[in-house]
Write an enzyme that holds these catalytic residues in place. Structure first.
Site, PDB file in Angstrom:
ATOM      1  N   ASP A   1      38.885  38.475  45.201  1.00  0.00           N
ATOM      2  CA  ASP A   1      38.088  37.269  44.983  1.00  0.00           C
ATOM      3  C   ASP A   1      36.729  37.673  44.412  1.00  0.00           C
ATOM      4  O   ASP A   1      36.044  38.528  44.978  1.00  0.00           O
ATOM      5  CB  ASP A   1      37.911  36.525  46.309  1.00  0.00           C
ATOM      6  CG  ASP A   1      37.405  35.102  46.122  1.00  0.00           C
ATOM      7  OD1 ASP A   1      37.030  34.748  44.991  1.00  0.00           O
ATOM      8  OD2 ASP A   1      37.360  34.350  47.108  1.00  0.00           O
TER       9      ASP A   1
ATOM     10  N   ASP B   1      38.990  32.731  39.600  1.00  0.00           N
ATOM     11  CA  ASP B   1      38.234  33.822  40.219  1.00  0.00           C
ATOM     12  C   ASP B   1      38.928  34.536  41.372  1.00  0.00           C
ATOM     13  O   ASP B   1      38.284  35.329  42.073  1.00  0.00           O
ATOM     14  CB  ASP B   1      36.885  33.291  40.706  1.00  0.00           C
ATOM     15  CG  ASP B   1      37.030  32.176  41.731  1.00  0.00           C
ATOM     16  OD1 ASP B   1      38.133  31.614  41.851  1.00  0.00           O
ATOM     17  OD2 ASP B   1      36.034  31.860  42.419  1.00  0.00           O
ATOM     18  N   GLU B   2      40.195  34.286  41.585  1.00  0.00           N
ATOM     19  CA  GLU B   2      40.885  35.005  42.656  1.00  0.00           C
ATOM     20  C   GLU B   2      42.359  35.186  42.304  1.00  0.00           C
ATOM     21  O   GLU B   2      42.925  34.455  41.501  1.00  0.00           O
ATOM     22  CB  GLU B   2      40.735  34.293  44.001  1.00  0.00           C
ATOM     23  CG  GLU B   2      41.335  32.910  44.054  1.00  0.00           C
ATOM     24  CD  GLU B   2      41.206  32.289  45.449  1.00  0.00           C
ATOM     25  OE1 GLU B   2      41.682  32.903  46.423  1.00  0.00           O
ATOM     26  OE2 GLU B   2      40.632  31.181  45.544  1.00  0.00           O
TER      27      GLU B   2
END
Length: 390
Positions: A10, A105-106
């Site tokens: 993350d 984003d992860e």
């Protein structure tokens, strides 16, 4: 048999971190992405400096302004965030071919059995974090466990800019003391309901009789009961097949270095053709994309005489397109991308060119190694010039 290991990666405060990476003057300051506080909007992201004032995502901008009058409010740049996200996923794919993106984003990585390549899964996580920081200028946190749910919770424990590994067999004890609010899937209403029953930790949730939990939460109860003990057999699922395959990268410094650009183009071409062959497809169209220093973006495409899936055919076509654009404009290059589309199945050939057969065999061998050990486990001569990125 190897013990299952899942990694959850993350990017910390993603939108804000990207803004701070491209605008160093924003570092170590309370920054809020979402727009001007005078508008009726909400916080999209807040820096850790802003979070100290109680600001969080989803909060009205005016409330954030009242909590932290000195905060710097910015609109955000979603095209830039997408570019950084693509770079992030590209880095992760170098470490494992089993990648499940979860938004920009992860992502989850299946890393079972990868210890032999990196010494340990923890060292593998450290390498990933170092590459993200070096190449993107932002930080990442990583959780490692035997399941997706435990890995994600471990990531939250690792934030910011850290990593947390839950030893195999210790998932239940790791989760037991944690507040039920950390469990993905437990929303505010479920949290309030469970806490009204005196169930405030995952350990207490795990200890409940399945029949009682089902009477309170219905069909979702079995998953929560198992997840509270770290039991989660969901696989890491790669994205469904798209109608095109593309890769692009934004350079840290604008460049006109031909050797560097060719090496980058070769690397990107190898990535997309590996994906193409994994699908058992060939492509009829190759496209190139170049963004110059002034943000002017040009694209060119070419229809192939014969469908292709080999590294060499795709790269040579892309190289010709790239050079055509570069010959018409002398600006430095900010972004380079290559894509393929118009897919079809492999065509039967009445006559097989021996040279082409050797290249196909080489591609197949590279694919086999990379699928097992990660894309960066083997490099070709041209991309070896980019060895610093590995």
């Amino acid at each position: 048999m190897s013990i299952r290991r899942v990694m959850h990666v993350d990017l910390d405060a993603f939108f804000v971190s990207v803004e701070q990476a491209v605008r160093p003057e924003l570092k170590d300051k309370p920054v809020i992405v979402g727009g001007k506080p005078e508008r009726r909007g909400v916080v999209a992201a807040a820096s850790y400096e802003a979070r100290k004032f109680g600001i969080h995502s989803g909060m009205p901008l005016i409330t954030a302004k009242n909590l932290c009058p000195q905060a710097i409010f910015i609109e955000g740049n979603h095209q830039l965030y997408r570019e950084y996200s693509e770079k992030f996923m590209l880095i992760l794919s170098d470490f494992s071919p089993f990648l499940e993106p979860m938004g920009l984003d992860e992502a989850y990585l299946e890393v079972t059995g990868f210890e032999s390549l990196h010494g340990s899964i923890a060292e593998m996580a450290s390498k990933i974090r170092r590459r993200i920081t070096a190449e993107m200028g932002i930080n990442a946190s990583i959780g490692i466990a035997n399941s997706k749910v435990a890995a994600k919770i471990a990531t939250e424990r690792a934030k910011p800019n850290g990593q947390c590994e839950v030893p195999a067999g210790e998932e239940a004890s790791f989760l037991a003391p944690l507040d039920i609010a950390v469990m993905p899937g437990i929303g505010k209403k479920t949290e309030q309901h469970l806490k009204s029953l005196g169930i405030d930790t995952l350990g207490k949730l795990a200890a409940l009789p399945a029949s009682f939990l089902k009477s309170r939460l219905g069909a979702y109860a079995p998953y929560l009961s198992n997840a509270a003990m770290g039991i989660d057999n969901r696989p890491v699922e790669m994205p469904s097949e798209a109608k095109s395959i593309s890769r692009e990268t934004t350079f840290e410094t604008d460049t006109r270095n031909q050797t560097f650009l060719e090496a980058k183009l070769s690397y990107l071409s190898e990535k997309i053709t590996a994906t193409l062959r994994k699908r058992g497809k060939q492509a009829r169209v190759v496209q190139i994309k170049i963004r110059f220093a002034d943000f002017t973006t040009l694209t060119r495409q070419k229809h192939l005489g014969q469908p292709a899936s080999g590294n060499r055919e795709i790269f040579q076509t892309a190289l010709s397109l790239m050079n055509g654009i570069l010959d018409s404009d002398r600006q430095t290059v900010r972004l380079l991308g290559v894509g393929i589309s118009d897919f079809c199945g492999p065509e039967k050939q009445l006559e097989i060119d021996p040279a082409k057969a050797r290249l196909e065999k080489l591609d197949a061998s590279l694919d086999k190694i990379r699928q097992k050990y990660g894309f960066s486990s083997v490099q070709t001569g041209r991309t070896y010039r980019l060895k610093d990125m590995f």
